[in-house]
Motif scaffolding. Structure first.
Motif, mmCIF file in Angstrom:
data_model
loop_
_atom_site.group_PDB
_atom_site.id
_atom_site.type_symbol
_atom_site.label_atom_id
_atom_site.label_comp_id
_atom_site.label_asym_id
_atom_site.label_seq_id
_atom_site.Cartn_x
_atom_site.Cartn_y
_atom_site.Cartn_z
ATOM 1 N N PRO A 109 0.830 -1.221 0.000
ATOM 2 C CA PRO A 109 0.000 0.000 0.000
ATOM 3 C C PRO A 109 0.855 1.257 0.000
ATOM 4 O O PRO A 109 2.075 1.191 0.158
ATOM 5 C CB PRO A 109 -0.787 -0.134 1.306
ATOM 6 C CG PRO A 109 0.125 -0.893 2.212
ATOM 7 C CD PRO A 109 0.866 -1.862 1.322
ATOM 8 N N ILE A 110 0.194 2.397 -0.155
ATOM 9 C CA ILE A 110 0.883 3.675 -0.060
ATOM 10 C C ILE A 110 1.291 3.905 1.395
ATOM 11 O O ILE A 110 0.489 3.681 2.317
ATOM 12 C CB ILE A 110 -0.014 4.810 -0.564
ATOM 13 C CG1 ILE A 110 -0.201 4.677 -2.085
ATOM 14 C CG2 ILE A 110 0.569 6.170 -0.227
ATOM 15 C CD1 ILE A 110 -1.191 5.650 -2.685
ATOM 16 N N ASP A 162 -3.807 3.983 6.325
ATOM 17 C CA ASP A 162 -4.175 3.081 7.410
ATOM 18 C C ASP A 162 -5.087 1.948 6.969
ATOM 19 O O ASP A 162 -5.263 0.964 7.672
ATOM 20 C CB ASP A 162 -4.913 3.857 8.512
ATOM 21 C CG ASP A 162 -4.023 4.904 9.158
ATOM 22 O OD1 ASP A 162 -4.564 5.908 9.647
ATOM 23 O OD2 ASP A 162 -2.804 4.707 9.145
ATOM 24 N N TYR A 163 -5.734 2.142 5.807
ATOM 25 C CA TYR A 163 -6.723 1.174 5.342
ATOM 26 C C TYR A 163 -6.209 0.452 4.102
ATOM 27 O O TYR A 163 -5.633 1.068 3.196
ATOM 28 C CB TYR A 163 -8.039 1.874 4.983
ATOM 29 C CG TYR A 163 -8.763 2.464 6.156
ATOM 30 C CD1 TYR A 163 -8.504 3.760 6.578
ATOM 31 C CD2 TYR A 163 -9.717 1.719 6.845
ATOM 32 C CE1 TYR A 163 -9.165 4.302 7.663
ATOM 33 C CE2 TYR A 163 -10.388 2.255 7.931
ATOM 34 C CZ TYR A 163 -10.110 3.548 8.341
ATOM 35 O OH TYR A 163 -10.756 4.077 9.413
ATOM 36 N N ASN A 223 -5.109 -0.489 10.118
ATOM 37 C CA ASN A 223 -3.917 -0.644 10.965
ATOM 38 C C ASN A 223 -3.496 -2.100 11.087
ATOM 39 O O ASN A 223 -3.216 -2.592 12.191
ATOM 40 C CB ASN A 223 -4.166 -0.035 12.352
ATOM 41 C CG ASN A 223 -4.282 1.474 12.286
ATOM 42 O OD1 ASN A 223 -3.549 2.141 11.557
ATOM 43 N ND2 ASN A 223 -5.217 2.031 13.026
ATOM 44 N N ASN A 224 -3.488 -2.793 9.959
ATOM 45 C CA ASN A 224 -3.020 -4.173 9.822
ATOM 46 C C ASN A 224 -3.984 -5.208 10.399
ATOM 47 O O ASN A 224 -3.694 -6.410 10.355
ATOM 48 C CB ASN A 224 -1.640 -4.389 10.468
ATOM 49 C CG ASN A 224 -0.635 -3.338 10.078
ATOM 50 O OD1 ASN A 224 -0.785 -2.672 9.060
ATOM 51 N ND2 ASN A 224 0.389 -3.166 10.894
ATOM 52 N N VAL A 225 -5.106 -4.790 10.939
ATOM 53 C CA VAL A 225 -6.055 -5.712 11.563
ATOM 54 C C VAL A 225 -7.230 -5.928 10.617
ATOM 55 O O VAL A 225 -7.811 -4.957 10.132
ATOM 56 C CB VAL A 225 -6.567 -5.144 12.902
ATOM 57 C CG1 VAL A 225 -7.630 -6.059 13.498
ATOM 58 C CG2 VAL A 225 -5.414 -4.940 13.870
ATOM 59 N N PRO A 226 -7.592 -7.200 10.339
ATOM 60 C CA PRO A 226 -8.765 -7.427 9.474
ATOM 61 C C PRO A 226 -10.031 -6.952 10.172
ATOM 62 O O PRO A 226 -10.299 -7.341 11.309
ATOM 63 C CB PRO A 226 -8.749 -8.956 9.268
ATOM 64 C CG PRO A 226 -7.957 -9.500 10.411
ATOM 65 C CD PRO A 226 -6.974 -8.457 10.790
ATOM 66 N N ILE A 227 -10.793 -6.113 9.460
ATOM 67 C CA ILE A 227 -12.001 -5.544 10.054
ATOM 68 C C ILE A 227 -13.245 -6.262 9.570
ATOM 69 O O ILE A 227 -14.167 -6.538 10.345
ATOM 70 C CB ILE A 227 -12.112 -4.045 9.736
ATOM 71 C CG1 ILE A 227 -10.872 -3.291 10.230
ATOM 72 C CG2 ILE A 227 -13.390 -3.454 10.325
ATOM 73 C CD1 ILE A 227 -10.627 -3.403 11.711
ATOM 74 N N SER A 248 0.662 -6.879 2.165
ATOM 75 C CA SER A 248 -0.498 -7.734 2.373
ATOM 76 C C SER A 248 -0.510 -8.808 1.297
ATOM 77 O O SER A 248 -0.009 -8.611 0.187
ATOM 78 C CB SER A 248 -1.787 -6.920 2.306
ATOM 79 O OG SER A 248 -2.925 -7.759 2.431
ATOM 80 N N THR A 249 -1.078 -9.954 1.641
ATOM 81 C CA THR A 249 -1.224 -11.042 0.680
ATOM 82 C C THR A 249 -2.652 -11.550 0.671
ATOM 83 O O THR A 249 -3.351 -11.505 1.689
ATOM 84 C CB THR A 249 -0.296 -12.225 1.004
ATOM 85 O OG1 THR A 249 -0.604 -12.713 2.323
ATOM 86 C CG2 THR A 249 1.168 -11.849 0.936
ATOM 87 N N LEU A 250 -3.064 -12.002 -0.491
ATOM 88 C CA LEU A 250 -4.333 -12.692 -0.662
ATOM 89 C C LEU A 250 -4.002 -14.062 -1.251
ATOM 90 O O LEU A 250 -3.373 -14.142 -2.302
ATOM 91 C CB LEU A 250 -5.263 -11.920 -1.597
ATOM 92 C CG LEU A 250 -6.608 -12.582 -1.915
ATOM 93 C CD1 LEU A 250 -7.485 -12.612 -0.666
ATOM 94 C CD2 LEU A 250 -7.332 -11.817 -3.028
ATOM 95 N N LYS A 251 -4.400 -15.105 -0.559
ATOM 96 C CA LYS A 251 -4.042 -16.446 -0.967
ATOM 97 C C LYS A 251 -5.293 -17.243 -1.311
ATOM 98 O O LYS A 251 -6.326 -17.137 -0.619
ATOM 99 C CB LYS A 251 -3.260 -17.139 0.142
ATOM 100 C CG LYS A 251 -2.682 -18.501 -0.215
ATOM 101 C CD LYS A 251 -1.866 -19.070 0.933
ATOM 102 C CE LYS A 251 -0.616 -18.264 1.179
ATOM 103 N NZ LYS A 251 0.268 -18.891 2.193
#
Lengths: 110, 114
Positions: B25-26, B30-31, B51-55, B75-78
């Motif tokens: 991300p940029i 934060d999001y 802030n790195n926490v899944p919401i 971040s990764t999407l698997k």
């Protein structure tokens, strides 16, 4: 079920004329609305936004109108230019999380 | 600023294989959001982090999908195992203040599962 709908998949307009892109949403709790423009092989780029406390927001050739009672918003582009040819997505949400429509492909004919 | 960076740009894989999509991300945003674009459904939100926490991961279609954000810059999407119906363009986006400024999207990863 789609919470944000763009019922016109495509639109063609002559250069210099007005382009009007429409969007409907179903959730009355949505209070922020965004428009994005997308060129092929690129990510969408933010164009303009409006909050529910306003019914109009203007930025140069782009104006967004919001009709809360009808749950409808529209994007007006005046005058339309060939470089405006792209897919336009509207999005609606409650602040951080936005739901997108399926997009309208605008072609501006020189 | 280089914007939101996604890799790879294109991925072709065989059904049943594991696929990992990556996003930077940029800095300062934060999001972070993961979206999937298909012709039928447009842009669907899969998951977002603050802030790195899944919401909210309610958009993740199945347990085959998982996402992580180990730090503020990655971040990764698997998808494991992948299926042909997962074929789509996957976008990552980041934002400092979504309501006012919207998201900044990456260029996307076009995934084809054969």
């Amino acid at each position: 079920d789609q919470q944000v709908k763009q019922n016109s998949p495509s639109l063609s307009v002559q250069e210099g004329r007005i382009s009007i892109l429409n969007c409907d949403y179903t959730n009355s709790m949505f209070d922020y609305f965004l428009w994005y423009k997308k060129y092929p092989a690129e990510g969408p780029t933010f164009l303009i936004s409006i909050s529910s406390i306003k019914d109009k927001n203007e930025d140069g050739r782009f104006t967004v109108f919001l009709n809360k009672s009808a749950k409808h918003l529209s994007l007006h582009i005046v005058p339309s230019q060939p470089g405006d040819s792209a897919v336009y997505f509207c999005a609606a949400g409650t602040g951080n999380q936005f739901y997108f429509g399926t997009g309208t492909s605008l072609t501006v004919i020189p | 600023d280089a914007g939101v960076i996604q890799s790879p740009r294109h991925e072709v894989t065989e059904m049943g294989q594991e696929v990992t999509l990556r996003c930077k991300p940029i800095s300062g945003h934060d999001y972070l959001f993961w979206y999937r674009q298909t012709m039928m459904r447009g842009l669907e939100l899969l998951i977002y982090f603050n802030n790195n926490v899944p919401i909210d991961d309610s958009g993740m279609p199945e347990d085959r999908f998982s996402a992580k954000m180990p730090n503020a810059s990655f971040s990764t999407l698997k998808i494991q195992p992948s299926e042909p119906r997962d074929s789509a363009v996957y976008f990552c986006a980041s934002s400092l203040f979504p309501a006012a400024y919207g998201y900044t999207f990456g260029s996307g990863t076009r995934l084809t599962v054969v």
